[in-house]
Design a protein around this motif. Sequence first.
Motif, PDB file in Angstrom:
ATOM      1  N   UNK A 188       2.766  10.779  -4.346  1.00 25.25           N
ATOM      2  CA  UNK A 188       3.415   9.782  -5.199  1.00 25.25           C
ATOM      3  C   UNK A 188       3.367   8.413  -4.540  1.00 25.25           C
ATOM      4  N   UNK A 189       3.667   8.392  -3.240  1.00 24.29           N
ATOM      5  CA  UNK A 189       3.603   7.135  -2.504  1.00 24.29           C
ATOM      6  C   UNK A 189       2.205   6.558  -2.469  1.00 24.29           C
ATOM      7  N   UNK A 190       1.203   7.416  -2.286  1.00 24.44           N
ATOM      8  CA  UNK A 190      -0.190   6.947  -2.263  1.00 24.44           C
ATOM      9  C   UNK A 190      -0.560   6.316  -3.603  1.00 24.44           C
ATOM     10  N   UNK A 191      -0.114   6.939  -4.696  1.00 24.08           N
ATOM     11  CA  UNK A 191      -0.435   6.408  -6.024  1.00 24.08           C
ATOM     12  C   UNK A 191       0.170   5.027  -6.247  1.00 24.08           C
ATOM     13  N   UNK A 192       1.320   4.753  -5.646  1.00 25.66           N
ATOM     14  CA  UNK A 192       1.999   3.468  -5.839  1.00 25.66           C
ATOM     15  C   UNK A 192       1.621   2.427  -4.780  1.00 25.66           C
ATOM     16  N   UNK A 193       0.865   2.840  -3.764  1.00 23.66           N
ATOM     17  CA  UNK A 193       0.536   1.931  -2.668  1.00 23.66           C
ATOM     18  C   UNK A 193      -0.518   0.910  -3.098  1.00 23.66           C
ATOM     19  N   UNK A 194      -0.362  -0.320  -2.648  1.00 24.22           N
ATOM     20  CA  UNK A 194      -1.342  -1.375  -2.933  1.00 24.22           C
ATOM     21  C   UNK A 194      -2.031  -1.869  -1.663  1.00 24.22           C
ATOM     22  N   UNK A 195      -1.609  -1.376  -0.513  1.00 28.35           N
ATOM     23  CA  UNK A 195      -2.175  -1.845   0.747  1.00 28.35           C
ATOM     24  C   UNK A 195      -3.574  -1.324   1.011  1.00 28.35           C
ATOM     25  N   UNK A 196      -4.354  -2.095   1.762  1.00 30.66           N
ATOM     26  CA  UNK A 196      -5.681  -1.649   2.193  1.00 30.66           C
ATOM     27  C   UNK A 196      -5.578  -0.556   3.259  1.00 30.66           C
ATOM     28  N   UNK A 197      -4.412  -0.464   3.896  1.00 29.23           N
ATOM     29  CA  UNK A 197      -4.192   0.540   4.928  1.00 29.23           C
ATOM     30  C   UNK A 197      -2.904   1.296   4.614  1.00 29.23           C
ATOM     31  N   UNK A 198      -2.884   2.581   5.005  1.00 29.30           N
ATOM     32  CA  UNK A 198      -1.720   3.420   4.748  1.00 29.30           C
ATOM     33  C   UNK A 198      -1.169   3.959   6.061  1.00 29.30           C
ATOM     34  N   UNK A 199       0.149   3.909   6.183  1.00 28.90           N
ATOM     35  CA  UNK A 199       0.859   4.483   7.320  1.00 28.90           C
ATOM     36  C   UNK A 199       1.913   5.429   6.765  1.00 28.90           C
ATOM     37  N   UNK A 200       2.027   6.617   7.355  1.00 31.09           N
ATOM     38  CA  UNK A 200       3.023   7.586   6.916  1.00 31.09           C
ATOM     39  C   UNK A 200       4.086   7.753   8.004  1.00 31.09           C
ATOM     40  N   UNK A 201       5.316   7.917   7.571  1.00 30.63           N
ATOM     41  CA  UNK A 201       6.410   8.196   8.507  1.00 30.63           C
ATOM     42  C   UNK A 201       7.357   9.181   7.847  1.00 30.63           C
ATOM     43  N   UNK A 202       8.040   9.978   8.661  1.00 27.26           N
ATOM     44  CA  UNK A 202       9.083  10.862   8.154  1.00 27.26           C
ATOM     45  C   UNK A 202      10.427  10.160   8.280  1.00 27.26           C
ATOM     46  N   UNK A 203      11.327  10.467   7.375  1.00 32.43           N
ATOM     47  CA  UNK A 203      12.593   9.736   7.293  1.00 32.43           C
ATOM     48  C   UNK A 203      13.500   9.959   8.495  1.00 32.43           C
ATOM     49  N   UNK A 232      -2.902   5.202  11.189  1.00 31.37           N
ATOM     50  CA  UNK A 232      -3.123   4.243  10.120  1.00 31.37           C
ATOM     51  C   UNK A 232      -4.452   4.607   9.466  1.00 31.37           C
ATOM     52  N   UNK A 233      -4.423   4.803   8.143  1.00 28.72           N
ATOM     53  CA  UNK A 233      -5.596   5.245   7.395  1.00 28.72           C
ATOM     54  C   UNK A 233      -6.167   4.095   6.579  1.00 28.72           C
ATOM     55  N   UNK A 234      -7.487   4.037   6.503  1.00 23.23           N
ATOM     56  CA  UNK A 234      -8.142   3.100   5.611  1.00 23.23           C
ATOM     57  C   UNK A 234      -8.068   3.677   4.201  1.00 23.23           C
ATOM     58  N   UNK A 235      -7.359   3.002   3.303  1.00 23.01           N
ATOM     59  CA  UNK A 235      -7.115   3.539   1.961  1.00 23.01           C
ATOM     60  C   UNK A 235      -8.416   3.791   1.207  1.00 23.01           C
ATOM     61  N   UNK A 236      -9.416   2.955   1.416  1.00 23.82           N
ATOM     62  CA  UNK A 236     -10.684   3.113   0.696  1.00 23.82           C
ATOM     63  C   UNK A 236     -11.378   4.427   1.067  1.00 23.82           C
ATOM     64  N   UNK A 237     -11.207   4.884   2.305  1.00 23.97           N
ATOM     65  CA  UNK A 237     -11.804   6.157   2.712  1.00 23.97           C
ATOM     66  C   UNK A 237     -11.158   7.309   1.954  1.00 23.97           C
ATOM     67  N   UNK A 238      -9.831   7.298   1.861  1.00 23.14           N
ATOM     68  CA  UNK A 238      -9.130   8.360   1.137  1.00 23.14           C
ATOM     69  C   UNK A 238      -9.513   8.350  -0.338  1.00 23.14           C
ATOM     70  N   UNK A 239      -9.629   7.154  -0.910  1.00 29.90           N
ATOM     71  CA  UNK A 239      -9.975   7.050  -2.325  1.00 29.90           C
ATOM     72  C   UNK A 239     -11.410   7.501  -2.571  1.00 29.90           C
ATOM     73  N   UNK A 240     -12.323   7.092  -1.715  1.00 32.80           N
ATOM     74  CA  UNK A 240     -13.734   7.451  -1.882  1.00 32.80           C
ATOM     75  C   UNK A 240     -13.926   8.966  -1.879  1.00 32.80           C
ATOM     76  N   UNK A 241     -13.166   9.662  -1.027  1.00 32.14           N
ATOM     77  CA  UNK A 241     -13.336  11.108  -0.899  1.00 32.14           C
ATOM     78  C   UNK A 241     -12.279  11.889  -1.672  1.00 32.14           C
TER      79      UNK A 241
END
Length: 354
Positions: A76-91, A165-174
Motif C-alpha cells: 500500500x505504501x509503495x503504491x502511494x509513494x512518489x519518491x525516486x527512492x524507497x526506504x522501509x522502516x518498522x514502527x 534504500x531501493x531505487x523505485x524504478x528497479x522495483x517498478x521495472x521488475x
Amino acid sequence: MREGVSVIVPVYNAEKYLTECIESVLAQDYENVELILVDDGSTDGSRDIYEKYATEHANIKICRQKNSGPAEARNNGIRHAVGEYLVFADADDYLADAGVISKMVKMLQHTQADIVVGDYMRLWNGKLLSAEGNRSFSQTPVNRGAFRFQGFFSVGTLSYLWGKCYRASFLKEHQLHLGDFSYGEDKLFNMSCYVKGATYAFIDEPVYVYRKNEDSVSYKFRADTVQGWLGIAEEIQRVIDEEQKDFCGDLTAYTIFFASFFDGKMYYQYDDGKMPAVKQVLKQYAESTLAKRYFRELAKGKRLKEIPSLMWRVMMWGFAVGMNLRWYGLLALGIKILVELRIDERLSDTGKRE
C-alpha cells in the motif's frame, strides 16, 4: 530540488515506539523526504500519535487499511509513494542518525546501484549492541554462493527491508512487490530482487536501529509456519526458473534448511509437545517434494562448497543426511542441545540475547 525519498512505515498497535520512529525520519537532513504511515487496523493509541504529527508536518502521508498484515501495508505504501527512492522502516525501530538518508542516496547516485545496504545496531533491553557487518560478504563477487549464503542467511542483512534504500524504478521495472505471506515476505522480496539482477552498494556503518521486541511478529510462536516457509521456497524457485538462473537454486536450498531448523527450534521452545512436536515438524518439511530435492543435493555436498564456514557446511550436510534418512528423533535431540546451550542464539543473524 533533490530527488524524492519515500519512507514507508507499517503501523499496527505501535503506540509504545511509534514516536521515536517518526522523529528519526523527521530529523533527517535530506531535503525531500515524504513519510508514509500505513495504519494496518491499529486498535491502540497509534492513530492519535500519527494524526498529531500529520497535522504538524506536510510531508507526512497517512494511509489506512483493514488489518491485512505488514506485507500488504508495505505494498500500500509503495503504491502511494512518489519518491525516486524507497526506504522501509518498522514502527518499533528507528533510523540511526540524521544523515542516514543523505548517505544512502549519495551512495546510490555515485554507484548507480539499485539497492544500497547499511549495517545496523540491535537495541536489546536498553543496550545498543553491534550486529555483524556487511563487510564479511560485501567484498565477495555478487554472483558467488558465499555472497548469497552470508548476505541472506548467516549474516542476513540482505534479507531485511529495513536498513536499505531501493531505487523505485528497479522495483517498478521488475514488478516487485511483497508476497502474501504472514512471515518471511521480506526475505522473499529481497531474494527476488537479487534473482532479477539487482546491483548493490554498501555503507560500512550503522544506518538503522533494530529493536529486539519480544512482542513483535518475529518472536511469536505460530503453528502455520511450515506451509508458509515452503510456500516462500516454492515462490523463489519459481522466480529462479523464470529467470533461468539455476545457480541461484541454493537460495531455495538454504531457505528450506533454515526454515526447518529454526521451526524445529521454535517448536521445542514453545510447544507443549516438545520433542514429539519437533519430530513432527521436521517430518512435514521432509515430505515436501521441493525439500526432498534440495535435501538430497545438500546431502551430496552440492550447494555447500562455496559456504565459507566449515561449521555451517558440516552442520547443514549432517542435517540434510538426517532428513534424507528420516532420523527425526536424532535431529530433534540435536536441536534440543543447541537450544539448551544457547548455541542457536549465536547462530541467529540477530545475535545472542544478552
